[in-house]
Design an enzyme around this catalytic site. Sequence first.
Site, PDB file in Angstrom:
ATOM      1  N   CYS A   1       0.864  -1.176   0.000  1.00  9.52           N
ATOM      2  CA  CYS A   1       0.000   0.000   0.000  1.00  9.52           C
ATOM      3  C   CYS A   1       0.902   1.227   0.000  1.00  9.52           C
ATOM      4  O   CYS A   1       1.701   1.418   0.922  1.00  9.52           O
ATOM      5  CB  CYS A   1      -0.908   0.000   1.225  1.00  9.52           C
ATOM      6  SG  CYS A   1      -1.890   1.500   1.385  1.00  9.52           S
TER       7      CYS A   1
ATOM      8  N   HIS B   1      -3.379  -3.545 -10.735  1.00  7.52           N
ATOM      9  CA  HIS B   1      -4.116  -2.327 -11.072  1.00  7.52           C
ATOM     10  C   HIS B   1      -4.636  -2.396 -12.496  1.00  7.52           C
ATOM     11  O   HIS B   1      -3.937  -2.858 -13.409  1.00  7.52           O
ATOM     12  CB  HIS B   1      -3.217  -1.084 -10.929  1.00  7.52           C
ATOM     13  CG  HIS B   1      -2.824  -0.806  -9.515  1.00  7.52           C
ATOM     14  ND1 HIS B   1      -3.561  -0.008  -8.673  1.00  7.52           N
ATOM     15  CD2 HIS B   1      -1.766  -1.247  -8.788  1.00  7.52           C
ATOM     16  CE1 HIS B   1      -2.982   0.038  -7.491  1.00  7.52           C
ATOM     17  NE2 HIS B   1      -1.895  -0.708  -7.534  1.00  7.52           N
TER      18      HIS B   1
ATOM     19  N   GLU C   1     -10.472   0.672  -4.597  1.00  6.65           N
ATOM     20  CA  GLU C   1      -9.418  -0.213  -4.112  1.00  6.65           C
ATOM     21  C   GLU C   1      -9.956  -1.602  -3.799  1.00  6.65           C
ATOM     22  O   GLU C   1     -11.010  -1.747  -3.179  1.00  6.65           O
ATOM     23  CB  GLU C   1      -8.757   0.368  -2.862  1.00  6.65           C
ATOM     24  CG  GLU C   1      -7.887   1.585  -3.133  1.00  6.65           C
ATOM     25  CD  GLU C   1      -6.925   1.861  -2.000  1.00  6.65           C
ATOM     26  OE1 GLU C   1      -6.170   0.937  -1.639  1.00  6.65           O
ATOM     27  OE2 GLU C   1      -6.920   2.993  -1.476  1.00  6.65           O
TER      28      GLU C   1
ATOM     29  N   CYS D   1      -4.670   6.472  -3.181  1.00  7.88           N
ATOM     30  CA  CYS D   1      -4.022   5.165  -3.341  1.00  7.88           C
ATOM     31  C   CYS D   1      -2.659   5.407  -3.963  1.00  7.88           C
ATOM     32  O   CYS D   1      -2.563   5.813  -5.127  1.00  7.88           O
ATOM     33  CB  CYS D   1      -4.876   4.251  -4.223  1.00  7.88           C
ATOM     34  SG  CYS D   1      -4.108   2.653  -4.567  1.00  7.88           S
TER      35      CYS D   1
ATOM     36  N   GLY E   1      -1.736   3.036  -6.726  1.00  6.96           N
ATOM     37  CA  GLY E   1      -2.592   3.384  -7.852  1.00  6.96           C
ATOM     38  C   GLY E   1      -2.083   4.577  -8.629  1.00  6.96           C
ATOM     39  O   GLY E   1      -2.101   4.594  -9.866  1.00  6.96           O
TER      40      GLY E   1
END
Length: 359
Positions: free
Chosen positions: A150, A241, A296, A305, A308
């Site tokens: 993360c 992703h 997410e 994110c 991301g």
Amino acid sequence: MAMAASISTPHSTSYSRRSLITSSIKPSQLPSQLKLFRSTTSTIRNPSLRKSASSMGIETAPKAPQVSFLDRKESGILHFVKYHGLGNDFILVDNRDSLEPRVTPEQAVKLCDRNFGVGADGVIFAMPGTNGTDYTMRIFNSDGSEPEMCGNGVRCFARFIAELDDLQGKQSFTVHTGAGLIVPVIQDDGKVRVDMGQPILEAADVPTKLPANKNQAVVKAGLEIDGATWNVTCVSMGNPHCVTFSSKECKTLQVDDLNLSEIGPKFEHHEVFPARTNTEFVQVYSRSHLKMRVWERGAGATLACGTGACAVVVAAVLEGLSERSCTVDLPGGPLEIEWKEEDNHVYMTGPTELLFVPL
């Protein structure tokens, strides 16, 4: 509502918490799993929260001496702090004495509940280093699942480690994660710059079942959802992703107009993503300025994110939409992302903030 808490966890799934909630809330009004303890003192680092606490009638001690959470080691009590990175908020737990998380996934779900728990996008554990690293980071999402990494979480993790180990000034250390080695650097301005490693583009490794169409990668491929065909590029930053800038029906996305709670789960659970996926919907302002919203995996719509944002810049470069260095606007604020050509690594720079600490 801000709160600081200590939670009992030994051999039981029951919880207790100290809270900044006003005395008009009675323990009988809470579920049996959560027992409320009133407190008359607190430590709130964020001035804006201190102001709002006063206006809400929350009891505080504005000049009380600060007690470090490191000094509170009662047996059987889980002490934690809460940080956020651009609104992506996490409960941070000092777990450096064990490689076994002190909270189960089921307990993490209850902790992250924003109505009956502390409220967070995930619970992060600071653990001993493995494979020659300084520390290990693990995270449970708000649904109890465990992601590989993360981006916003690792920035919060870095600031948490600096507090735990009383590190001053510019600092760098190595962190073992499910996505491999991550190297955060705490800068002099307080922001955290993270070497997120190399993006993974091979379709099978993202993973996605979409057929590769550009050097084993999936770039601007068609993905059908509810009769609409979205143009997607698939990138892994240690976690999967799916990035989209347009659909066949809409050449330029207006991301604020999207109903994420409706469309997001359909991407996340699509059959072409065997490990589910995070999904980024992106609007291009210029070749160095992008705007994204994210759904997410395991957490839903969040304010930010980090992985991301990294995947978005990689995808934008692959589709010829941006330069390698971009500002990416997220609902919680901007991140600076750079995909360096020299080493193929992606670097993320952004802020973190300590919200509150135990009483």
